[in-house]
Design a protein around this motif. Structure first.
Motif, PDB file in Angstrom:
ATOM      1  N   UNK A 261      29.525  50.494  47.127  1.00 37.53           N
ATOM      2  CA  UNK A 261      29.283  51.261  48.345  1.00 37.53           C
ATOM      3  C   UNK A 261      30.107  52.548  48.360  1.00 37.53           C
ATOM      4  N   UNK A 262      31.359  52.453  47.943  1.00 32.99           N
ATOM      5  CA  UNK A 262      32.253  53.609  48.009  1.00 32.99           C
ATOM      6  C   UNK A 262      32.087  54.571  46.841  1.00 32.99           C
ATOM      7  N   UNK A 263      31.849  54.051  45.657  1.00 35.09           N
ATOM      8  CA  UNK A 263      31.866  54.898  44.459  1.00 35.09           C
ATOM      9  C   UNK A 263      30.486  55.216  43.911  1.00 35.09           C
ATOM     10  N   UNK A 264      29.485  54.423  44.288  1.00 34.40           N
ATOM     11  CA  UNK A 264      28.147  54.637  43.761  1.00 34.40           C
ATOM     12  C   UNK A 264      27.862  53.904  42.473  1.00 34.40           C
ATOM     13  N   UNK A 265      28.822  53.141  41.948  1.00 28.94           N
ATOM     14  CA  UNK A 265      28.575  52.335  40.747  1.00 28.94           C
ATOM     15  C   UNK A 265      29.114  50.926  40.960  1.00 28.94           C
ATOM     16  N   UNK A 266      28.576  49.949  40.240  1.00 28.44           N
ATOM     17  CA  UNK A 266      29.069  48.575  40.398  1.00 28.44           C
ATOM     18  C   UNK A 266      30.528  48.463  39.970  1.00 28.44           C
ATOM     19  N   UNK A 267      31.205  47.481  40.520  1.00 29.69           N
ATOM     20  CA  UNK A 267      32.574  47.212  40.081  1.00 29.69           C
ATOM     21  C   UNK A 267      32.590  46.881  38.597  1.00 29.69           C
ATOM     22  N   UNK A 268      33.579  47.377  37.897  1.00 28.42           N
ATOM     23  CA  UNK A 268      33.711  47.110  36.467  1.00 28.42           C
ATOM     24  C   UNK A 268      34.025  45.638  36.232  1.00 28.42           C
ATOM     25  N   UNK A 269      33.465  45.099  35.167  1.00 26.81           N
ATOM     26  CA  UNK A 269      33.698  43.695  34.817  1.00 26.81           C
ATOM     27  C   UNK A 269      35.036  43.534  34.104  1.00 26.81           C
ATOM     28  N   UNK A 270      35.506  42.279  34.038  1.00 25.82           N
ATOM     29  CA  UNK A 270      36.724  42.022  33.268  1.00 25.82           C
ATOM     30  C   UNK A 270      36.503  42.366  31.796  1.00 25.82           C
ATOM     31  N   UNK A 271      35.324  42.091  31.277  1.00 25.70           N
ATOM     32  CA  UNK A 271      35.043  42.442  29.881  1.00 25.70           C
ATOM     33  C   UNK A 271      35.198  43.945  29.653  1.00 25.70           C
ATOM     34  N   UNK A 272      34.708  44.740  30.601  1.00 23.94           N
ATOM     35  CA  UNK A 272      34.838  46.197  30.508  1.00 23.94           C
ATOM     36  C   UNK A 272      36.315  46.584  30.488  1.00 23.94           C
ATOM     37  N   UNK A 273      37.080  46.023  31.429  1.00 27.17           N
ATOM     38  CA  UNK A 273      38.514  46.346  31.472  1.00 27.17           C
ATOM     39  C   UNK A 273      39.194  45.928  30.167  1.00 27.17           C
ATOM     40  N   UNK A 274      38.932  44.702  29.713  1.00 24.04           N
ATOM     41  CA  UNK A 274      39.601  44.189  28.518  1.00 24.04           C
ATOM     42  C   UNK A 274      39.237  45.005  27.278  1.00 24.04           C
ATOM     43  N   UNK A 275      37.979  45.406  27.158  1.00 25.16           N
ATOM     44  CA  UNK A 275      37.565  46.210  26.012  1.00 25.16           C
ATOM     45  C   UNK A 275      38.342  47.519  25.976  1.00 25.16           C
ATOM     46  N   UNK A 276      38.560  48.117  27.139  1.00 21.11           N
ATOM     47  CA  UNK A 276      39.274  49.390  27.205  1.00 21.11           C
ATOM     48  C   UNK A 276      40.772  49.243  26.987  1.00 21.11           C
TER      49      UNK A 276
END
Length: 295
Positions: A261-276
């Motif tokens: 709602x606030x950013x216009x994109x879905x919340x990042x997944x844990x997999x996304x965070x961990x990959x980064x």
């Protein structure tokens, strides 16, 4: 001008990086030289400031229109110092980093009670306010990095209890919107990730990304108390253990879509965070060790 406190912390530095180019940004820190190094070339003004030093606080707030407020002291004195100083300096808007636990009537630990009191202080101060209430940060898993690198093992309390943890970058993006857009005054936003995960789930995901099996070892409450006691004073340790009990009871599993709602994109997944952040968990190429089985 926007003032960012806690600017070298997990969320604060992402807020600074996410603020629009051309916006005057000042960061308040006990160590301006360090902050200047973190934000070199970003056009950020770093000033010395301390919540316990009223003259330094007044200097940091001079000319500020909007402030991002991060405090960590459980006694509440930091907020009690900042809010009247901001009002005296003519600050118009304060965006406060709080926590989702304030909404849980079963959360009566020291830390959560103080967070509620700080929210009440801000709501009654006469300034425009916005509250950000995140669940646990995905980045808390960085505390596992050493054991994962050395032993391919994660140790945590209550490994099968779910938490809808959130990527700090999503919190920062929400903060930037609240700091730079109209329409957020008087609003409180609960921020979560896209799904509730357990520590065992996160361990398996890290193992898949690393390409090696990881072992999860569940700590007993006494072991967790001893480990936390090496980092925090006893009242905070007991608050964290009480928080873990509430998580085990399911109090932290609810997922919100507020990030979208606030950013216009879905919340990042844990997999996304961990990959980064996988480099933090990756052992040196010459390191060898045991190869436990994933639970």
């Amino acid at each position: 001008m926007v003032l960012v406190t806690g600017a070298t912390g997990t969320v604060g530095r992402e807020v600074v990086r996410g603020l629009p180019a051309g916006l005057r940004v000042r960061v308040m820190t006990r160590d301006p030289a360090r902050a200047a190094g973190v934000f070199a070339g970003a056009g950020v003004e770093a000033v010395a400031g301390d919540y316990t030093d009223p003259p330094s606080l007044a200097r940091a707030l001079r000319g500020v229109d909007t402030a991002f407020l991060v405090t960590t002291g459980v006694d509440g004195e930091d907020d009690a110092a900042f809010v009247p100083a901001a009002r005296a300096a003519g600050v118009r808007r304060v965006v406060k980093l709080s926590a989702a636990a304030v909404l849980d009537p079963g959360a009566q630990d020291l830390v959560t009670r103080r967070q509620r009191a700080n929210e009440d202080l801000l709501r009654g101060c006469g300034l425009q306010w916005t509250l950000l209430r995140p669940r646990a940060f995905m980045s808390n898993c960085l505390s596992w990095a050493g054991p994962v690198r050395r032993e391919r093992t994660v140790r945590a309390l209550y490994g099968t209890s779910p938490n809808a943890c959130v990527d700090p970058r999503d919190i920062a993006e929400a903060a930037v919107r609240a700091l730079t857009e109209e329409g957020h005054a008087g609003r409180a936003y609960t921020l979560t990730g896209p799904q509730a995960l357990t520590a065992a789930d996160q361990t398996r995901e890290l193992g898949r990304l690393l390409g090696v099996p990881l072992r999860f070892e569940e700590l007993t409450p006494d072991q967790a108390r001893a480990a936390l006691g090496r980092r925090y004073p006893p009242p905070v340790v007991e608050a964290l253990l009480a928080s873990a009990e509430r998580q085990r009871a399911g109090a932290k599993a609810h997922v919100e879509d507020t990030v979208r709602t606030l950013t216009g994109h879905p919340a990042r997944s844990f997999r996304h965070w961990a990959q980064d952040h996988l480099e933090a968990f990756t052992p040196p190429p010459d390191q060898t060790g045991p190869h436990p089985q994933t639970p």
